[in-house]
Design an enzyme around this catalytic site. Structure first.
Site, short mmCIF file in Angstrom:
data_model
loop_
_atom_site.label_atom_id
_atom_site.label_comp_id
_atom_site.label_asym_id
_atom_site.label_seq_id
_atom_site.Cartn_x
_atom_site.Cartn_y
_atom_site.Cartn_z
N TYR A 1 0.85 -1.18 0.00
CA TYR A 1 0.00 0.00 0.00
C TYR A 1 0.89 1.24 0.00
O TYR A 1 1.82 1.33 0.80
CB TYR A 1 -0.90 0.03 1.24
CG TYR A 1 -1.45 -1.31 1.66
CD1 TYR A 1 -2.43 -1.95 0.91
CD2 TYR A 1 -0.97 -1.95 2.81
CE1 TYR A 1 -2.93 -3.18 1.30
CE2 TYR A 1 -1.47 -3.18 3.21
CZ TYR A 1 -2.44 -3.79 2.44
OH TYR A 1 -2.94 -5.02 2.83
N GLU B 1 1.49 -14.64 2.89
CA GLU B 1 2.27 -14.36 1.67
C GLU B 1 3.70 -14.86 1.79
O GLU B 1 4.32 -15.22 0.78
CB GLU B 1 2.26 -12.86 1.39
CG GLU B 1 0.96 -12.29 0.88
CD GLU B 1 -0.06 -12.03 1.97
OE1 GLU B 1 -1.21 -11.66 1.65
OE2 GLU B 1 0.28 -12.21 3.17
N ASP C 1 -1.59 7.84 -10.25
CA ASP C 1 -1.76 6.40 -10.01
C ASP C 1 -1.52 5.55 -11.25
O ASP C 1 -1.25 6.06 -12.35
CB ASP C 1 -3.16 6.13 -9.46
CG ASP C 1 -3.12 5.23 -8.24
OD1 ASP C 1 -2.40 4.22 -8.29
OD2 ASP C 1 -3.79 5.54 -7.23
#
Length: 484
Positions: A173, A234, A283
Site C-alpha cells: 500500500y 504471503e 496512479d
C-alpha cells in the site's frame, strides 16, 4: 538457489545486462520519475541511481520492469514454470488409503520445508534508530508526479496481524510521507490491512501494530502484491515459489516479523480511529487519485542495513514496472482459476486495462449461456470482482493477441444481444464510477452463437486457404522472393 537478498539480485541483473548504474546526480523530486518513465516506455533496463539528492542512499527502480526481469526474479525460464508447480500441488487429492498416505509423505515433507523460518538477528537490524534518532526525510523517497500531494513510499511490504486469528498478512500500500515520523497508509476498503483496522476500531483498540519492509529479495517483494485469500501467509507462498524458506526476524519495537534481509524497516502503529487527508497521487491508471481520508502510520523505530538501498517504483500510464508484475500474477494464478473453472483455456489482462478495467477470457463453450456463467463467476472471485469489462471468446481465439481478440469480438457480437451490465463493487481508483467503490460492470459474450441461444442463421466460416495450396506456397515461398 534462491537469492539471498536484494543485493544478490542486483548483481545478477548487472551480469545479465539488465541493470544500468547512473552515477550522475539526480533529484528525487520528479526527475527520477521522468527518467524512469522514458526508460520504461522504451523497454529499457532496471536503474540504480547512486547519487540522489546529495545523499549516500542509492535508489533502485524498474527492477521487475520486463518479462525477462520477472523471470530472473522468479529464477525460471518461463513464468509458466511457476504455474506448473502450483498446478501440481492443486492436483493433489486427499489420500484415501494407507498406501496413498505413505506415498504422499515426501510431498508433505517438501511442503513443510517452505514455511518461513524465524531467526534471532538479520542484516535489516544492523542499524537501529529509535524515536528522536531518525527522520523519514533522510531517505530518498520520491515525489513522482507534478500534482502529487507529497513524497510517497511506493514499494513497501506492509506487515499486519489479523486481530481475530493472529495470522500474518503482507500487502503493498502506498504511503505518503507527511513529516519526519508519520505517513499515510493507503489500504483501500477491500484490502486485508483495512479489514484488520476495522476489526480493531470496532474493538476500541488504540493501536494496530504495523511493520514496513523496503527492499528485499525479489520474490518476497513480489509476494506482497499477490491477491491471496485472507490468512494465507504471503511469506509461505513466497517460500514455496523460491523453494527455500524466507528468514524472518522479530521487530525491535512491535510484535511482528519482517524479512531478515530487508534493506530498511519502519516499525510503528496505526491508530484505528485516526484519519488524515492523503493524496492526490498519480496512479497506475494514468490519472491522479484524488484526496481522501486514510489512516496514519506513526513510525516509532527505524532499522536498516549498513549502507541501505532504497527500492521504489513509479506507476502511471502503461507500460510501467507494475504491468509486468501484473502479467506474472495473471500467469501464476491462472491454474487456480482453471481449477475452479476447467472450461477456461486462457486469460489476459491487457496493459491498457490497468489491471481492473479489462479481462479477456477464452473458454471451451459447452452449453447456452456458458460465457455469461463465466463472467458472473469471475465477478464473484476476490479482487477479480473489480473487473470493469470481461470479454469471453471461444477457445480458438488467442487472448494474448489483442488484435485477434478485437477482430473476433467486433465480428461476433450483436451488441443488444451479447452485452450485459451488472452493478457491484469496483476499484476505488476507478474515477469514472458513479460512487467511489461502487458502480457498473460490463460483460461481452463474443463466442459463436448457437441455435439454442436464439441464433437461427448459419454461423460463417473464417476466410482460409486449402491445405494443398498452403503446402504449394510453402515450397515456392523462397523462390517468390517474399521471405524478407
Amino acid at each position: 538457489m534462491a537469492y539471498a537478498d536484494l543485493r544478490e539480485f542486483i548483481r545478477v541483473l548487472e551480469k545479465k545486462k539488465e541493470l544500468k548504474r547512473i552515477s550522475a546526480p539526480v533529484s528525487s523530486d520528479q526527475e527520477i520519475t521522468e527518467i524512469t518513465d522514458r526508460v520504461s516506455k522504451a523497454g529499457g533496463p532496471a536503474l540504480l541511481f547512486e547519487k540522489v539528492d546529495g545523499r549516500d542512499v542509492p535508489v533502485l527502480i524498474n527492477a521487475l520492469g520486463s518479462r525477462r526481469r520477472m523471470e530472473l526474479a522468479l529464477e525460471v525460464d518461463s513464468v509458466d514454470d511457476v504455474a506448473a508447480r502450483l498446478t501440481e500441488w492443486l492436483d493433489f487429492k486427499s489420500p484415501e488409503g494407507l498406501l496413498e498416505k505413505v506415498k504422499m509423505l515426501p510431498k508433505l515433507a517438501e511442503l513443510g520445508k517452505y514455511f518461513p523460518r524465524e531467526v534471532k538477528s538479520g542484516p535489516c537490524q544492523e542499524v537501529v534508530l529509535r524515536e528522536g534518532e531518525f527522520s523519514l526525510l533522510d531517505f530518498p523517497v520520491l515525489k513522482c508526479w507534478e500534482a502529487d500531494g507529497g513524497r510517497f513510499i511506493t514499494f513497501p511490504m506492509v506487515f499486519t496481524r489479523n486481530p481475530r486469528t493472529g495470522k500474518r498478512n503482507c500487502g503493498m500500500y502506498r504511503m505518503q510521507v507527511y513529516d519526519e515520523k508519520t505517513t499515510g497508509m493507503h489500504w483501500q476498503i477491500h484490502k486485508h490491512g483495512a479489514a484488520h483496522q476495522r476489526d480493531l476500531e470496532r474493538q476500541g483498540s488504540p493501536r494496530m501494530e504495523v511493520a514496513v519492509a523496503i527492499g528485499a529479495e525479489p520474490i518476497t517483494n513480489f509476494a506482497a502484491t499477490l491477491p491471496l485469500p485472507d490468512d494465507l501467509d504471503e511469506m509461505i507462498f513466497a517460500s514455496f515459489i523460491r523453494e527455500k524458506p524466507i528468514e524472518m526476524v522479530k521487530c525491535v519495537s512491535v510484535d511482528l516479523e519482517v524479512p531478515a534481509s530487508a534493506e530498511i524497516v519502519l516499525e510503528g502503529y496505526v491508530d484505528p480511529a485516526e484519519r488524515r487527508i492523503e493524496g492526490p497521487f498519480g496512479d497506475h491508471t494514468g490519472f491522479y487519485t484524488l484526496e481522501e481520508p486514510y489512516p496514519v502510520f506513526h513510525v516509532t523505530t527505524i532499522t536498516h542495513r549498513k549502507n541501505p538501498i532504497y527500492q521504489t517504483t513509479i506507476v502511471g500510464r502503461p507500460p510501467m514496472e507494475d504491468c509486468y508484475m501484473g502479467w506474472a500474477i495473471t500467469r501464476i494464478t491462472l491454474p487456480v482459476l482453471k481449477r475452479q473453472f476447467p472450461e477456461i483455456v486462457d486469460m489476459s489482462l491487457p496493459f491498457e486495462g490497468v489491471f481492473h478495467n479489462l479481462m479477456l477470457v477464452s473458454i471451451r463453450k459447452q452449453y447456452p449461456g456458458h460465457a455469461r456463467k463465466i463472467m458472473n463467476a469471475i465477478w464473484g472471485l476476490g479482487q477479480a470482482m473489480f473487473t470493469k469489462c470481461i470479454i469471453v471468446v471461444d477457445d480458438d481465439t488467442d487472448v494474448q493477441n489483442p488484435s485477434e481478440v478485437a477482430w473476433k469480438v467486433l465480428n461476433n457480437i450483436d451488441p443488444e444481444r451479447d452485452i450485459q451490465f451488472t452493478m457491484g463493487p469496483v476499484d476505488v481508483l476507478d474515477h469514472a464510477s458513479r460512487n467511489m467503490g461502487y458502480g457498473s460492470k460490463m460483460g461481452v459474450d463474443a463466442t459463436r452463437k448457437w441455435k439454442n441461444e436464439g441464433f437461427d442463421r448459419r454461423w460463417p466460416r473464417e476466410n482460409n486457404t486449402s491445405e494443398e495450396i498452403k503446402r504449394l506456397v510453402d515450397a515456392k515461398w523462397r523462390k517468390l522472393g517474399l521471405d524478407g
